[in-house]
Design an enzyme around this catalytic site. Structure first.
Site, mmCIF file in Angstrom:
data_model
loop_
_atom_site.group_PDB
_atom_site.id
_atom_site.type_symbol
_atom_site.label_atom_id
_atom_site.label_comp_id
_atom_site.label_asym_id
_atom_site.label_seq_id
_atom_site.Cartn_x
_atom_site.Cartn_y
_atom_site.Cartn_z
ATOM 1 N N ASP A 516 2.623 6.844 -4.540
ATOM 2 C CA ASP A 516 2.527 6.122 -3.396
ATOM 3 C C ASP A 516 1.511 6.848 -2.621
ATOM 4 O OD1 ASP A 516 2.450 4.033 -1.473
ATOM 5 O OD2 ASP A 516 3.905 5.640 -0.413
ATOM 6 N N ASP A 742 7.799 0.581 -1.618
ATOM 7 C CA ASP A 742 7.920 1.178 -2.814
ATOM 8 C C ASP A 742 9.239 1.079 -3.683
ATOM 9 O OD1 ASP A 742 5.529 2.425 -1.991
ATOM 10 O OD2 ASP A 742 6.820 3.988 -1.156
#
Length: 842
Positions: A516, A742
């Site tokens: 991420d 996430d």
């Protein structure tokens, strides 16, 4: 007619016009880019499970469709510890009336059960799954979780205490009758032998048998359960091997007590096997529990109540903290909200559910949902997502048609992915599928050969028993848990928390690592990275922004919060061009503290702020705000703003007395050492991918890095999870992230790594958490996994070398069960000693 769903993540595409050349519609450009890059991959969950477990013979899973009126219930199941447990729990659940499908994962101790709520309740499901030592309960039931932990501790305590009582009798009374101990004189030994041969000796043996029964069936219950499950599913594992040896010694000794005068009993073997393996497993579990305590400061982000306006009133829309004009409100549970209800959400609060802003003006931080680092200005008519935070101002939100939260949907997606995240079959268990049948066959052949040679039944049984005992179930049973525990321990010393004992095996097969961006490769904190204006004007802007709750304003205000000074940041188009003083957030020593400046007429606008500071009118914001007020904006300032925005930064113009005079650039700082980390992974043969909810411009620096194979930007949480699923189709995939947005991707990946600064949901979805937020630890995890693999193989290698020598001796009758037990203990001690060494040399 309802809008079609996104081709990638299946989110609605209403109001979105993102279509590829083949006519596929997408909810955003990020999903389109993922689809075009990775192709139309049909992700087969059964094939993924088969590949991960390395079991080519695994039968295809039941693909029964779930009826539309069935709902999903997620339960936590205590006691699952291997792949056979998953299959057993799924079978038990699906045999319950009203259940259409079930998916279990021992990695996350989670089972998803799709059922008819009218036919079977959640309590009925918990009762159906519980049994044989498994305990199922609601995921949020902390009391049941503590009960399960207490029961495991009690079982161990019983085993150790009762086992000590048994072994004491062996050491003081039984062993001296086998050997002439030097500290016992001849008369004492004669007395003991006579006592053992008398009726008193029989009662003595019965007492030991009862104590051993307690150890076997209470402490050894999880082992016996695992053996039963493995036999029922025809998947031999280490539990079966350990149980065979323990039960064989127990059964032989019990029969000897009943039918043989002056018997040789081997209850000590049963006790030793059960207690040693249980202690080894408990040590591994205790290391993991101690590690998770480090995550107690993570903050949960879901809300369970909302402030509803009575009679559908509206707020004043001016961002007032007290909202005196908003009308009467009432606190209600989220479950009681209905479509059309109007909610008041003040600065600093989370928007409870998805809906539409109908009054007010506020900057909303959606990073927990989208991963986008910058707040988004919301005005009446704009859609808002549940779980996002009002950064400044206030909003009146009308509840959407479903009265649900995007954050809750993300949570359910995480649970769904976790329950389907089947564990790998451990190396020792894979070896056991071959070793168990071989050992049983050798024991039966040895016993049969003795009978054929004319030896008695007792002698033949003794040879067979010796083979089973000497097969070293303890060494093999301890080989993996102790090596894994050593890895968890060494990781913990480096502020890395390992949640699950399959982590090291899964890491060693990783093909792709997905990072991420916001909060992972970057710090996730807004800071001034460039300031092209004089220090006096910057001080005025900082004083004005201290009245703002917007993250960009707070970053500007923080520039003058300590000592040092931002000097020229020259080319603000360069994201790394900020001077050290700016990056450190300091001010000039000559600058006066901001509290000596007086701010009046402060006003917050959709594109910035304005006010009067010490009699000087100051504006900070987007050039459009200057245009609206009729202030002059030089071309060079407009160009600087455009250049900074092109590289993913947030530029704001600063001006006074009718004209813009400079630019301040705010950005999300790159983490120190990020390049070294991605380069090291790429050099080791792992493909590196960056996946972010931020827009394309914010990911430019990563797209240009040679070590990064692909960058996907503007991808929503559901799209991230689907991207990971597509990457998994071509190899083992590791996801590294930090936030709630996430979490679905972390849960979907073969292995998830959460940075410690993230949210509770991210940690819950991950298999590893880096507590100290050190990105370098990602490479350390890979090093630990390789070292743990070598340790496991070394332990198992020693166990098999030992068996190669000991089993032939047992078959030929040169080794009796007593010496087999001693050899087994010595082998286990060697495994324990080997596993206690650090995995990495610092």
């Amino acid at each position: 007619m309802s809008a079609p769903d996104c081709t990638l993540c299946e989110l609605p595409t209403a109001g979105v016009d993102v279509i590829d050349d083949e006519g596929n519609e997408f909810c955003c450009t990020g999903c389109r880019d993922v689809y075009e890059t990775l192709g139309d991959v049909d992700v087969d969950a059964d094939a993924v499970r088969e590949r991960r477990q390395g079991n080519e013979d695994e039968s295809a899973a039941d693909d029964t469709e779930v009826p539309v009126d069935h709902e999903a219930t997620f339960l936590e199941v205590d006691g699952m510890h291997c792949a056979t447990c998953e299959a057993f729990i799924e079978t038990v659940a699906t045999q319950t009336e009203g259940v259409s499908a079930a998916s279990a994962s021992y990695v996350t101790d989670t089972v998803r059960i799709d059922h008819d709520p009218d036919a079977v309740s959640t309590d009925d499901l918990s009762e159906a799954v519980s049994g044989l030592g498994y305990s199922a309960y609601d995921r949020d039931d902390a009391f049941s979780r503590r009960q399960a932990d207490n029961m495991a501790t009690a079982r161990l305590a019983v085993g150790v205490l009762v086992g000590m009582a048994v072994m004491l009798q062996y050491i003081v009374i039984i062993y001296p009758t086998y050997f002439a101990f030097p500290f016992y004189n001849e008369r004492t030994l004669e007395y003991l032998n006579q006592a053992m041969a008398s009726s008193s000796g029989t009662y003595f043996f019965i007492v030991i048998a009862v104590l051993t029964t307690v150890v076997l069936f209470i402490t050894g219950k999880p082992i016996l359960r695992g053996a039963y499950v493995s036999a029922k599913t025809r998947s031999p594992n280490m539990d079966l091997l350990v149980a065979i040896a323990a039960v064989s010694a127990y059964a032989y000794s019990t029969l000897a007590v009943i039918f043989v005068d002056s018997p040789s009993i081997y209850y000590d073997v049963t006790v030793a096997i059960i207690v040693i393996v249980t202690v080894g497993n408990h040590y591994e579990d205790s290391i993991k529990k101690r590690a998770t305590e480090l995550l107690s400061d993570l903050t949960a982000v879901q809300v369970d109540s909302a402030r509803r306006l009575v009679g559908g009133g509206e707020s004043d829309g001016k961002g007032s903290a007290d909202s005196e004009n908003a009308g009467e409100t009432e606190e209600v549970a989220i479950d009681d909200l209905a479509s059309g209800d109007r909610l008041l959400v003040r600065a600093g609060e989370r928007i409870p559910v998805d809906g539409e802003a109908v009054a007010g003006d506020a900057a909303v931080d959606e990073s927990v949902i989208t991963g986008e680092s910058m707040p988004v200005r919301k005005t009446p008519g704009d859609a808002v997502v549940g779980g996002s935070v009002v950064a400044d101002g206030s909003l009146t939100v009308e509840v959407g048609p479903d009265a649900t939260s995007s954050l809750d949907r993300v949570a359910e997606l995480v649970w769904d992915l976790q329950s389907g995240n089947h564990g790998v079959q451990k190396l020792a268990d894979r070896l056991a599928t071959i070793f168990v049948p071989v050992v049983l066959a050798v024991a039966l052949l040895a016993a049969g050969a003795n009978l054929a040679l004319g030896n008695g039944v007792t002698e033949a049984m003794l040879v067979g028993l010796t083979v089973l005992i000497v097969s070293c179930p303890c060494a093999l049973g301890l080989a993996t848990p102790l090596a894994v525990a050593a890895g968890i321990r060494d990781a913990l010393e480096r502020s890395i928390v390992i949640f699950d004992d399959t982590v090291f095996e899964r890491l060693r097969g990783a093909d792709t690592v997905v990072f991420d961006k916001t909060g992972t490769l970057t710090t996730g904190e807004m800071r001034v990275v460039a300031a092209d204006l004089d220090d006096g004007l910057l001080r005025l802007a900082a004083a004005l922004e201290e009245r703002s709750a917007h993250p960009v304003g707070q970053a500007i205000a923080a520039v003058h919060a300590s000592d040092g000074a931002p000097k020229d940041a020259g080319a603000v188009s360069d994201p790394d061009a900020a001077s050290p003083a700016v990056a450190d957030g300091g001010v000039a020593e000559s600058a006066e503290p901001n509290d000596t400046l007086t701010v009046t007429d402060f006003e917050s606008h959709a594109r910035g702020v304005s006010g009067v500071v010490n009699g000087v009118e100051v504006v900070v914001g987007h050039p459009d705000l200057f245009d609206e007020r009729g202030w002059a904006v030089p071309d060079e300032i407009r160009e600087a703003v455009a250049a900074a925005r092109d590289v993913g930064r947030v530029p704001v113009a600063v001006g006074r007395d009718g004209a813009a005079e400079g630019v301040v650039v705010v950005g999300d700082e790159l983490r120190e050492g990020w390049e070294e980390t991605v380069t090291a992974l790429a050099d080791s043969g792992v493909e590196v991918v960056v996946l972010t909810g931020d827009d394309e411009r914010a990911a430019t620096v990563f797209r240009e890095h040679d070590a990064i194979a692909s960058v996907f930007a503007g991808v929503p949480p559901e799209g991230k999870a689907e991207t990971v699923e597509r990457l998994k189709a071509s190899g083992q995939t590791v996801m590294v992230g930090d936030g709630t947005n996430d979490a679905p991707a972390l849960a979907a990946a073969d292995l998830g790594v959460a940075l410690g600064g993230g949210t509770a949901m991210a940690a819950d979805a991950a298999d590893v958490a880096i507590v100290d937020d050190n990105l370098d630890s990602v490479a350390t995890i890979f090093e630990l996994s390789r070292a743990a693999g070598r340790r496991v193989k070394g332990n198992i290698g020693w166990a098999f070398c030992y068996n190669a020598v000991a089993i032939p001796l047992a078959v030929t009758g040169l080794l009796n069960p007593f010496f087999a037990a001693i050899a087994m203990g010595a082998s286990s001690l060697l495994v324990v000693t080997n596993s206690s060494r650090p995995l990495l040399d610092d």
